[in-house]
Design a protein around this motif. Structure first.
Motif, PDB file in Angstrom:
ATOM      1  N   LEU A 200       0.873  -1.170   0.000  1.00  0.00           N
ATOM      2  CA  LEU A 200       0.000   0.000   0.000  1.00  0.00           C
ATOM      3  C   LEU A 200       0.907   1.216   0.000  1.00  0.00           C
ATOM      4  N   CYS A 201       0.609   2.197  -0.847  1.00  0.00           N
ATOM      5  CA  CYS A 201       1.439   3.407  -0.869  1.00  0.00           C
ATOM      6  C   CYS A 201       0.604   4.591  -1.336  1.00  0.00           C
ATOM      7  N   ALA A 202       1.138   5.773  -1.123  1.00  0.00           N
ATOM      8  CA  ALA A 202       0.453   6.996  -1.545  1.00  0.00           C
ATOM      9  C   ALA A 202       0.502   7.127  -3.062  1.00  0.00           C
ATOM     10  N   ARG A 203      -0.605   7.554  -3.652  1.00  0.00           N
ATOM     11  CA  ARG A 203      -0.640   7.765  -5.096  1.00  0.00           C
ATOM     12  C   ARG A 203       0.428   8.769  -5.523  1.00  0.00           C
ATOM     13  N   ALA A 204       0.600   9.837  -4.741  1.00  0.00           N
ATOM     14  CA  ALA A 204       1.577  10.862  -5.104  1.00  0.00           C
ATOM     15  C   ALA A 204       2.986  10.279  -5.166  1.00  0.00           C
ATOM     16  N   TRP A 205       3.291   9.358  -4.229  1.00  0.00           N
ATOM     17  CA  TRP A 205       4.631   8.764  -4.242  1.00  0.00           C
ATOM     18  C   TRP A 205       4.790   7.814  -5.426  1.00  0.00           C
ATOM     19  N   LEU A 206       3.770   7.033  -5.718  1.00  0.00           N
ATOM     20  CA  LEU A 206       3.864   6.141  -6.859  1.00  0.00           C
ATOM     21  C   LEU A 206       4.058   6.923  -8.153  1.00  0.00           C
ATOM     22  N   ALA A 207       3.372   8.057  -8.285  1.00  0.00           N
ATOM     23  CA  ALA A 207       3.542   8.887  -9.473  1.00  0.00           C
ATOM     24  C   ALA A 207       4.967   9.423  -9.566  1.00  0.00           C
ATOM     25  N   HIS A 208       5.588   9.690  -8.423  1.00  0.00           N
ATOM     26  CA  HIS A 208       6.972  10.161  -8.390  1.00  0.00           C
ATOM     27  C   HIS A 208       7.941   9.063  -8.830  1.00  0.00           C
ATOM     28  N   VAL A 209       7.692   7.840  -8.405  1.00  0.00           N
ATOM     29  CA  VAL A 209       8.585   6.733  -8.754  1.00  0.00           C
ATOM     30  C   VAL A 209       8.419   6.349 -10.217  1.00  0.00           C
ATOM     31  N   GLY A 210       7.182   6.339 -10.695  1.00  0.00           N
ATOM     32  CA  GLY A 210       6.948   5.983 -12.082  1.00  0.00           C
ATOM     33  C   GLY A 210       6.067   4.759 -12.210  1.00  0.00           C
ATOM     34  N   PRO A 211       5.668   4.396 -13.425  1.00  0.00           N
ATOM     35  CA  PRO A 211       4.751   3.268 -13.619  1.00  0.00           C
ATOM     36  C   PRO A 211       5.463   1.930 -13.505  1.00  0.00           C
ATOM     37  N   PHE A 212       4.662   0.878 -13.460  1.00  0.00           N
ATOM     38  CA  PHE A 212       5.211  -0.474 -13.530  1.00  0.00           C
ATOM     39  C   PHE A 212       5.655  -0.776 -14.959  1.00  0.00           C
ATOM     40  N   ASP A 213       6.719  -1.564 -15.070  1.00  0.00           N
ATOM     41  CA  ASP A 213       7.197  -1.985 -16.383  1.00  0.00           C
ATOM     42  C   ASP A 213       6.111  -2.806 -17.081  1.00  0.00           C
ATOM     43  N   GLU A 214       5.887  -2.525 -18.360  1.00  0.00           N
ATOM     44  CA  GLU A 214       4.828  -3.190 -19.103  1.00  0.00           C
ATOM     45  C   GLU A 214       5.377  -4.201 -20.107  1.00  0.00           C
ATOM     46  N   GLY A 215       6.549  -4.758 -19.818  1.00  0.00           N
ATOM     47  CA  GLY A 215       7.160  -5.728 -20.717  1.00  0.00           C
ATOM     48  C   GLY A 215       6.410  -7.033 -20.832  1.00  0.00           C
ATOM     49  N   GLY A 216       5.506  -7.298 -19.912  1.00  0.00           N
ATOM     50  CA  GLY A 216       4.673  -8.485 -20.010  1.00  0.00           C
ATOM     51  C   GLY A 216       5.278  -9.708 -19.357  1.00  0.00           C
ATOM     52  N   GLN A 217       4.870 -10.871 -19.817  1.00  0.00           N
ATOM     53  CA  GLN A 217       5.271 -12.127 -19.200  1.00  0.00           C
ATOM     54  C   GLN A 217       6.791 -12.256 -19.152  1.00  0.00           C
ATOM     55  N   GLY A 218       7.279 -12.670 -17.996  1.00  0.00           N
ATOM     56  CA  GLY A 218       8.716 -12.857 -17.832  1.00  0.00           C
ATOM     57  C   GLY A 218       9.441 -11.653 -17.268  1.00  0.00           C
ATOM     58  N   VAL A 219       8.740 -10.524 -17.098  1.00  0.00           N
ATOM     59  CA  VAL A 219       9.352  -9.318 -16.541  1.00  0.00           C
ATOM     60  C   VAL A 219       8.971  -9.194 -15.062  1.00  0.00           C
ATOM     61  N   PRO A 220       9.952  -9.071 -14.156  1.00  0.00           N
ATOM     62  CA  PRO A 220       9.645  -8.924 -12.725  1.00  0.00           C
ATOM     63  C   PRO A 220       9.271  -7.488 -12.392  1.00  0.00           C
ATOM     64  N   GLU A 221       8.067  -7.077 -12.792  1.00  0.00           N
ATOM     65  CA  GLU A 221       7.684  -5.671 -12.681  1.00  0.00           C
ATOM     66  C   GLU A 221       7.683  -5.181 -11.239  1.00  0.00           C
ATOM     67  N   ASP A 222       7.390  -6.069 -10.282  1.00  0.00           N
ATOM     68  CA  ASP A 222       7.392  -5.653  -8.882  1.00  0.00           C
ATOM     69  C   ASP A 222       8.812  -5.371  -8.393  1.00  0.00           C
ATOM     70  N   LEU A 223       9.774  -6.212  -8.765  1.00  0.00           N
ATOM     71  CA  LEU A 223      11.162  -6.005  -8.357  1.00  0.00           C
ATOM     72  C   LEU A 223      11.739  -4.744  -8.993  1.00  0.00           C
ATOM     73  N   LEU A 224      11.449  -4.510 -10.267  1.00  0.00           N
ATOM     74  CA  LEU A 224      11.962  -3.320 -10.940  1.00  0.00           C
ATOM     75  C   LEU A 224      11.393  -2.051 -10.304  1.00  0.00           C
ATOM     76  N   PHE A 225      10.104  -2.067  -9.973  1.00  0.00           N
ATOM     77  CA  PHE A 225       9.508  -0.910  -9.304  1.00  0.00           C
ATOM     78  C   PHE A 225      10.134  -0.717  -7.923  1.00  0.00           C
ATOM     79  N   PHE A 226      10.323  -1.810  -7.200  1.00  0.00           N
ATOM     80  CA  PHE A 226      10.900  -1.751  -5.851  1.00  0.00           C
ATOM     81  C   PHE A 226      12.288  -1.126  -5.885  1.00  0.00           C
ATOM     82  N   TYR A 227      13.122  -1.530  -6.828  1.00  0.00           N
ATOM     83  CA  TYR A 227      14.470  -0.948  -6.947  1.00  0.00           C
ATOM     84  C   TYR A 227      14.389   0.541  -7.274  1.00  0.00           C
ATOM     85  N   GLU A 228      13.485   0.924  -8.174  1.00  0.00           N
ATOM     86  CA  GLU A 228      13.357   2.347  -8.509  1.00  0.00           C
ATOM     87  C   GLU A 228      12.859   3.141  -7.308  1.00  0.00           C
ATOM     88  N   HIS A 229      11.970   2.557  -6.553  1.00  0.00           N
ATOM     89  CA  HIS A 229      11.478   3.163  -5.316  1.00  0.00           C
ATOM     90  C   HIS A 229      12.640   3.440  -4.350  1.00  0.00           C
TER      91      HIS A 229
END
Length: 378
Positions: A200-229
């Motif tokens: 759970l996080c603030a919308r304003a903070w998520l907008a600051h970090v950026g969107p989730f990667d949309e590469g699709g199957q095989g892309v660890p979008e949660d890990l990539l977002f976590f590192y950018e965070h």
């Protein structure tokens, strides 16, 4: 099992340039007033679990206004029928339901679905939920309380795994990390130190970090977002109550991500975020995993490795490890030492909780500080 603990803490990192899109405000115009909390629910062929998942939304004890934002990623089963059935029940109880989706021949992936569900939602705080998981009634309330105190943090929680014995070591790791380890153990193979379906996080903070990667199957979008965070100075906080039933099954999206993909991202983040602080370091494990890490490092990072260390007398007796594929001449010969003869800092490539406590006892005997003197990589 879920143990006791404390809230996590933040650390500040240098800002990094990333591509961002505007997720800061909903795309639905002024259809309804903004809600304090939006539950973000991507759905793809979730028929077996959706009833229980949506019942857990209905049973939340949060007393403020709340919405559910569902995005259907081209499901081919009866997921949409179930969602439409629950829409009336949820709205009768005061929970606004927003439904989006597409019916293309193929799904576009979890990252795309999350971004779309976020864009169509209106909440100031975003509570992520996977369609095969179940929330405890107090989840939204307790995590919103924590988020109000930590507006630039990802808020997680302890979880209960189903089936209970499916990933025992992983579940212990999720639930028992100390507040400090939520930041020091971000390089391990387990992924984010708070699991994404519990975020759970603030919308304003998520907008600051950026969107989730949309590469699709095989892309660890949660890990990539976590590192950018983390790059952007975000904190990690865990509410130390079991607030989520986290299912393990063969169809889970996480199984589509290759171990080699995760390994590459972990090594690059280790090099970017941790190794610049150290002039030299020792790799703890002269076996397969330690040697693999050494070979995976860039030449600059590899040059900082002054030794391997181990407890295996056969490896120590050999005296050194030679990187046969190196282009350097002469080829590097890295000493192999007993761990008591080696000098910190260490990057530890020994898996935790597998030696009956022997490794952990050896590490504790050195009286080192995690994060300063050593980091776990396995």
């Amino acid at each position: 099992m879920c143990g006791d603990g404390q809230s996590g803490r933040k650390i500040t990192l240098d800002q990094a340039k990333v591509k961002t899109v505007d997720l800061g405000s909903p795309s639905r115009g002024s259809v309804s007033p903004p809600q304090p909390g939006s539950i973000i629910l991507p759905v793809y062929n979730a028929e077996p679990w959706l009833d229980e998942c949506l019942m857990s939304v209905l049973q939340q004890d949060f007393e403020g206004s709340m919405e559910l934002s569902v995005f259907n990623d081209a499901s081919k089963d009866k997921s949409m029928t179930i969602i439409e059935k629950w829409k009336a029940k949820l709205e009768d109880s005061g929970i606004l339901v927003v439904i989006g989706g597409h019916d293309s021949p193929s799904p576009r992936g979890v990252g795309y679905s999350k971004n779309q569900a976020i864009a169509q939602s209106s909440g100031s705080y975003l509570c992520f939920l996977d369609s095969d998981d179940v929330m405890m009634p107090q989840r939204v309330r307790l995590q919103l309380e924590a988020a109000a105190q930590h507006p630039t943090s990802i808020i997680g929680c302890q979880v209960r795994r189903d089936p209970p014995n499916s990933t025992e070591r992983y579940t212990r790791w999720i639930n028992q990390l100390t507040p400090e380890q939520l930041l020091t153990q971000v390089f391990t193979s387990n992924g984010p130190t708070v699991i994404q379906p519990a975020w759970l996080c603030a919308r304003a903070w998520l907008a600051h970090v950026g969107p989730f990667d949309e590469g699709g199957q095989g892309v660890p979008e949660d890990l990539l977002f976590f590192y950018e965070h983390l790059r952007r100075g975000g904190g990690v906080v865990r509410v130390d109550q079991c607030l989520l039933l986290y299912r393990y099954h063969p169809g889970a999206a996480t199984h589509s991500v290759l171990e080699t993909t995760i390994w590459t991202h972990r090594v690059r983040f280790l090099e970017e975020w941790a190794l610049p602080r150290w002039a030299t370091f020792t790799i703890w494990n002269a076996g397969k995993q330690g040697r693999r890490l050494y070979r995976s490092l860039t030449a600059g990072a590899r040059s900082k490795v002054v030794a391997f260390c181990d407890v295996d007398e056969n490896k120590i007796r050999k005296g050194f490890y030679c990187h046969e594929d190196s282009q350097e001449r002469p080829k590097p010969r890295i000493p192999i030492l007993h761990f008591r003869a080696a000098r910190p800092p260490f990057v530890i490539c020994v898996k935790l909780d597998l030696t009956g406590g022997a490794f952990e006892d050896n590490l504790r005997s050195l009286h080192l500080q995690e994060g300063r003197d050593f980091l776990h990589f396995s």
